[in-house]
Design an enzyme around this catalytic site. Structure first.
Site, PDB file in Angstrom:
ATOM      1  N   SER A 149       0.842  -1.192   0.000  1.00 49.01           N
ATOM      2  CA  SER A 149       0.000   0.000   0.000  1.00 49.01           C
ATOM      3  C   SER A 149       0.889   1.259   0.000  1.00 49.01           C
ATOM      4  O   SER A 149       1.711   1.406  -0.900  1.00 49.01           O
ATOM      5  CB  SER A 149      -0.950  -0.052   1.202  1.00 49.01           C
ATOM      6  N   ASP A 291      -9.099  -5.788  -4.945  1.00 49.57           N
ATOM      7  CA  ASP A 291      -8.252  -4.769  -4.320  1.00 49.57           C
ATOM      8  C   ASP A 291      -8.848  -3.369  -4.475  1.00 49.57           C
ATOM      9  O   ASP A 291      -9.649  -3.107  -5.380  1.00 49.57           O
ATOM     10  CB  ASP A 291      -6.872  -4.798  -4.991  1.00 49.57           C
ATOM     11  N   HIS A 318      -7.170  -5.891  -0.813  1.00 50.52           N
ATOM     12  CA  HIS A 318      -5.996  -5.065  -0.528  1.00 50.52           C
ATOM     13  C   HIS A 318      -5.021  -5.770   0.412  1.00 50.52           C
ATOM     14  O   HIS A 318      -3.815  -5.560   0.326  1.00 50.52           O
ATOM     15  CB  HIS A 318      -6.443  -3.731   0.070  1.00 50.52           C
TER      16      HIS A 318
END
Length: 338
Positions: A149, A291, A318
């Protein structure tokens, strides 16, 4: 007869060299695993001094496993989360003799927190990672960075400046363009929501009423449980909840912006897609079907990287290392083994 003797001698020498190399490698491993009895053992934890803006802070790291050839530094997301949500890695990498290193970035978890937004800055974090690398004696023969991320943004930015110090890079669940990420959120993810829920979320955001408890009540079932971690929130793994509970909101809002849906803040216009061609070290890009990031865009990233590979987690979101663990870790381990 003369040729037979020469061949025998050469074979003998080659076997001798090979055996000597094996002995040297074994001695290196013995030295690496050796416990220094002159100092107190603390579980591989090291507080690393970081000099930034003429001030010294300390950031927390912890080594898991022992492998002088494969050392993976984990860069957590958020921005502002902690290393703790990576704890599932302990169930997969040590069994493969892969060493990895937890690391709380400045302002996160067990590291110092200057409580000053001027320190929440991408170039500064790049230099912080470099100071961590030097302190841990990581180098191009063993040093991998895995950024998830926001950590993926930091990992890409670090590689563009310091890839000569790296052996490989893993970009996990992060696009190389924040504008494209915002576009995907608006044009794809938003349209998958129930219209009435989306209307309420957008209304709260337009009024900048982010502290309204209804905001999270709407986001949890309609966004988080669909695209962050595909489990009912009540069943989320304890390390995830523990990490999220320690989120540095000042860091998050400064970099990401107050909205949970899309991106603003300092990172709003960050885009390194055109520079991916300059990252020449082996790189694994990991994307997932559900995601928050566009999996097709991440596949494109892998194609733009000269030595890029793409790992697709068809059941993941995610945090695919939780909701699609078998695919995620099988692909990651295979990449590191190569």
């Amino acid at each position: 007869m003369k040729n037979i003797i020469v061949t025998f001698i050469l074979t003998f020498l080659l076997i001798g060299c090979k055996n000597e190399k094996v002995v040297l490698e074994e001695e290196t491993l013995v030295n690496y695993y050796q416990i220094d009895s002159t100092i107190i053992q603390d579980g591989g934890i090291k507080m690393i001094p970081i000099t930034t803006k003429d001030t010294v802070f300390h950031v927390w790291t912890k080594r898991i496993g022992n492998n002088p050839k494969i050392k993976v530094l984990l860069l957590n997301g958020g921005p502002g989360c902690t290393h703790e949500y990576f704890e599932c890695f302990e169930n997969f990498l040590p069994a493969e003799e892969i060493e990895f290193i937890y690391y709380d970035q400045l302002g996160c978890g067990n590291s110092d927190n200057p409580k000053d937004t001027t320190f929440w800055d991408l170039p500064r974090y790049v230099e912080e990672v470099e100071q961590v690398r030097k302190s841990l004696h990581l180098n191009k023969d063993n040093f991998y960075v895995l950024g998830h991320s926001w950590g993926g943004i930091l990992a890409m930015e670090y590689a563009l400046k310091y890839q000569q110090e790296m052996k490989g890079l893993i970009i996990s669940n992060m696009m190389s363009s924040c504008p494209e990420y915002g576009k995907y959120a608006d044009e794809v993810l938003a349209l998958q929501m129930k219209p009435e829920a989306l209307y309420e979320i957008q209304k709260i955001e337009a009024e900048k009423d982010f502290s309204n408890p209804k905001y999270m009540e709407l986001l949890l079932p309609n966004f988080y449980e669909q695209h962050i971690l595909r489990l009912p929130a009540k069943d989320w793994p304890e390390p995830v909840n523990r990490s999220f509970a320690k989120m540095n909101q000042s860091l998050y809002v400064t970099m990401q912006g107050p909205s949970e849906f899309g991106i603003s803040g300092k990172l709003e216009y960050w885009d390194r897609t055109q520079e991916l061609k300059n990252i020449t070290i082996p790189t694994l890009v990991i994307g997932a079907q559900f995601d928050t990031m566009d999996p097709k865009f991440m596949q494109k990233m892998a194609n733009l990287l000269p030595n890029g590979e793409y790992l697709y987690c068809e059941n993941g979101s995610h945090m695919a290392f939780y909701d699609d663990q078998q695919n995620y870790f099988k692909g990651l381990i295979a990449f590191l083994r190569k």
